[in-house]
Design an enzyme around this catalytic site. Structure first.
Site, PDB file in Angstrom:
ATOM      1  N   LYS A  53       0.838  -1.202   0.000  1.00  0.00           N
ATOM      2  CA  LYS A  53       0.000   0.000   0.000  1.00  0.00           C
ATOM      3  C   LYS A  53       0.873   1.252   0.000  1.00  0.00           C
ATOM      4  O   LYS A  53       0.648   2.194  -0.767  1.00  0.00           O
ATOM      5  CB  LYS A  53      -0.941  -0.014   1.224  1.00  0.00           C
ATOM      6  CG  LYS A  53      -2.035  -1.074   1.101  1.00  0.00           C
ATOM      7  CD  LYS A  53      -2.860  -1.253   2.376  1.00  0.00           C
ATOM      8  CE  LYS A  53      -3.896  -2.372   2.153  1.00  0.00           C
ATOM      9  NZ  LYS A  53      -4.793  -2.580   3.297  1.00  0.00           N
ATOM     10  N   GLN A  97      -4.864  -2.039   9.796  1.00  0.00           N
ATOM     11  CA  GLN A  97      -4.839  -3.330   9.097  1.00  0.00           C
ATOM     12  C   GLN A  97      -5.363  -4.464   9.984  1.00  0.00           C
ATOM     13  O   GLN A  97      -4.978  -4.578  11.146  1.00  0.00           O
ATOM     14  CB  GLN A  97      -3.398  -3.608   8.638  1.00  0.00           C
ATOM     15  CG  GLN A  97      -3.234  -4.798   7.723  1.00  0.00           C
ATOM     16  CD  GLN A  97      -3.751  -4.572   6.299  1.00  0.00           C
ATOM     17  OE1 GLN A  97      -3.939  -3.432   5.856  1.00  0.00           O
ATOM     18  NE2 GLN A  97      -3.994  -5.638   5.585  1.00  0.00           N
ATOM     19  N   ASP A 120     -11.014   2.695   4.257  1.00  0.00           N
ATOM     20  CA  ASP A 120     -11.455   1.301   4.183  1.00  0.00           C
ATOM     21  C   ASP A 120     -12.969   1.215   3.989  1.00  0.00           C
ATOM     22  O   ASP A 120     -13.480   0.169   3.599  1.00  0.00           O
ATOM     23  CB  ASP A 120     -11.132   0.573   5.512  1.00  0.00           C
ATOM     24  CG  ASP A 120      -9.847  -0.241   5.458  1.00  0.00           C
ATOM     25  OD1 ASP A 120      -9.398  -0.598   4.348  1.00  0.00           O
ATOM     26  OD2 ASP A 120      -9.303  -0.533   6.544  1.00  0.00           O
TER      27      ASP A 120
HETATM   28  N1  L34 Z   1      -8.128  -2.768   7.462  1.00  0.00           N
HETATM   29  N2  L34 Z   1      -7.422  -4.834   6.767  1.00  0.00           N
HETATM   30  C1  L34 Z   1      -7.895  -3.624   6.475  1.00  0.00           C
HETATM   31  N3  L34 Z   1      -8.152  -3.227   5.199  1.00  0.00           N
HETATM   32  C2  L34 Z   1      -7.926  -4.073   4.171  1.00  0.00           C
HETATM   33  O1  L34 Z   1      -8.239  -3.706   2.931  1.00  0.00           O
HETATM   34  C3  L34 Z   1      -7.398  -5.334   4.435  1.00  0.00           C
HETATM   35  N4  L34 Z   1      -7.078  -6.231   3.451  1.00  0.00           N
HETATM   36  C4  L34 Z   1      -7.342  -7.653   3.679  1.00  0.00           C
HETATM   37  C5  L34 Z   1      -6.647  -8.022   5.016  1.00  0.00           C
HETATM   38  N5  L34 Z   1      -6.800  -6.994   6.030  1.00  0.00           N
HETATM   39  C6  L34 Z   1      -7.181  -5.714   5.763  1.00  0.00           C
HETATM   40  C7  L34 Z   1      -6.076  -6.101   2.563  1.00  0.00           C
HETATM   41  O2  L34 Z   1      -5.447  -5.074   2.409  1.00  0.00           O
HETATM   42  C8  L34 Z   1      -6.693  -8.294   2.478  1.00  0.00           C
HETATM   43  N6  L34 Z   1      -5.885  -7.257   1.882  1.00  0.00           N
HETATM   44  C9  L34 Z   1      -5.009  -7.468   0.790  1.00  0.00           C
HETATM   45  C10 L34 Z   1      -4.302  -6.446   0.185  1.00  0.00           C
HETATM   46  C11 L34 Z   1      -3.445  -6.695  -0.877  1.00  0.00           C
HETATM   47  C12 L34 Z   1      -3.284  -7.950  -1.351  1.00  0.00           C
HETATM   48  C13 L34 Z   1      -3.980  -8.976  -0.751  1.00  0.00           C
HETATM   49  C14 L34 Z   1      -4.829  -8.741   0.307  1.00  0.00           C
HETATM   50  C15 L34 Z   1      -2.330  -8.204  -2.468  1.00  0.00           C
HETATM   51  O3  L34 Z   1      -1.595  -7.343  -2.869  1.00  0.00           O
HETATM   52  N7  L34 Z   1      -2.308  -9.438  -2.987  1.00  0.00           N
HETATM   53  C16 L34 Z   1      -1.402  -9.839  -4.054  1.00  0.00           C
HETATM   54  C17 L34 Z   1      -0.360 -10.828  -3.537  1.00  0.00           C
HETATM   55  C18 L34 Z   1       0.381 -10.342  -2.368  1.00  0.00           C
HETATM   56  C19 L34 Z   1       1.366 -11.375  -1.824  1.00  0.00           C
HETATM   57  O4  L34 Z   1       2.342 -11.686  -2.536  1.00  0.00           O
HETATM   58  O5  L34 Z   1       1.174 -11.885  -0.709  1.00  0.00           O
HETATM   59  C20 L34 Z   1      -2.223 -10.528  -5.123  1.00  0.00           C
HETATM   60  O6  L34 Z   1      -1.794 -10.530  -6.282  1.00  0.00           O
HETATM   61  O7  L34 Z   1      -3.275 -11.079  -4.806  1.00  0.00           O
END
Ligand code: L34
Length: 293
Positions: A53, A97, A120
């Protein structure tokens, strides 16, 4: 039939590009949109997400801060941090988070976040506004899912949408968005969950199936209708000693099998995850435009 793969990275990129002129316009007024993320404890997945982020903000010329706190943080200390972010003029949006350590009462925490800075979209005020179709800061993952469907010209009008999972951060809000009156909505929505009888049959009704359960490969091919659009929100880390990191990411959907039946499918990684971040940046720019300081 082999499904078309929905490329979340590509859609996220186009959304981030579309933010550039808005960020430039704010900068003309002396405003640099600023995002803060509060990270409590050292959950490895949370660290990855929060770092992504902040990095995404930097790339777009936005300001960002990560506030790292020990897992022993008390409720009162977290409320103090939130209050200082509410008052910080450099920060237009912030988030705490999840998951949080057990001594923290998460819903109680959310109420302290100024609704104008709640990027959020979790504050009860913003949840309520969303539910009546007037949301300004929509929750990032659900809104990201709608944007994926829109980008690929997948109509939701009159469709049977089945959401598996009833969390406050994905299941409930994505159902609310899909059922509302309007463009990229007007779907007939069913929310299914771990206690649903005949889950397989319910899923099989879906023209659009959204899996947000948090169980690796839970949705098998026999739960999916031929030609369905399948959105996989799950990001599960599964041990894999053959990889450099010692784990690999898998979704809630048995991707290899389901892709032979679906018309469209999101991969994990590279599907919904990048959209969560893109929509967070979008909300931060919106918050900066609305706050204007
Ligand atoms: N307060 N908590 C709050 N707000 C959120 O919006 C989140 N979330 C979820 C977990 N807790 C939170 C996130 O940010 C899930 N989440 C999130 C954000 C980004 C990615 C996955 C979940 C992401 O970038 N995923 C990549 C892979 C990342 C990796 O290598 O681990 C993808 O391509 O799916």
């Amino acid at each position: 039939m082999s499904a078309k793969i929905i490329d979340g990275k590509e859609v996220a990129k186009s959304i981030k590009l579309s933010l550039k002129p808005r960020i430039a316009a704010l900068k003309e007024k002396g405003i640099v949109p600023g995002l803060a993320a509060v990270l409590v404890g050292d959950n490895p997945a949370s660290q990855t997400y929060v770092n992504s982020k902040a990095k995404a903000c930097d790339r777009l010329g936005m300001y960002s801060e990560v506030i790292r706190q020990p897992a022993s943080l008390s409720q009162e200390e977290l409320v103090e941090i939130i209050e200082s972010l509410n008052a910080n003029p450099k920060i237009h949006g912030f988030l705490v988070q999840s998951p949080l350590p057990e001594q923290i009462d998460e819903p109680e925490i959310t109420v302290h976040i100024s609704p104008e800075k709640d990027v959020d979209g979790f504050h009860p005020f913003n949840v309520g506004q969303m539910l009546i179709g007037r949301g300004k800061l929509l929750p990032c993952t659900p809104h990201g899912i709608i944007k994926l469907l829109e980008y690929y010209d997948i109509s939701t009008e009159g469709k049977e949408a089945v959401v598996v999972g009833r969390s406050n951060i994905v299941g409930k809000p994505v159902a609310a968005l899909l059922m509302q009156k309007g463009k990229m909505a007007n779907a007939t929505v069913t929310i299914a969950h771990s206690r649903t009888s005949n889950l397989s049959e319910v899923c099989k009704r879906a023209d659009i199936l959204i899996a947000a359960i948090g169980r690796p490969n839970f949705i098998s091919a026999d739960m999916v209708k031929e030609g369905a659009v399948v959105i996989d929100v799950g990001i599960n880390r599964v041990d894999d000693p053959d990889t450099e990191k010692g784990y690999r990411l898998v979704g809630d959907v048995d991707f290899e099998a389901v892709k032979e039946k679906a018309s469209y499918i999101t991969p994990v990684p590279g599907g919904v995850g990048p959209m969560t971040i893109a929509m967070l940046l979008s909300n931060t720019v919106t918050a900066a435009e609305n706050i204007g300081s």
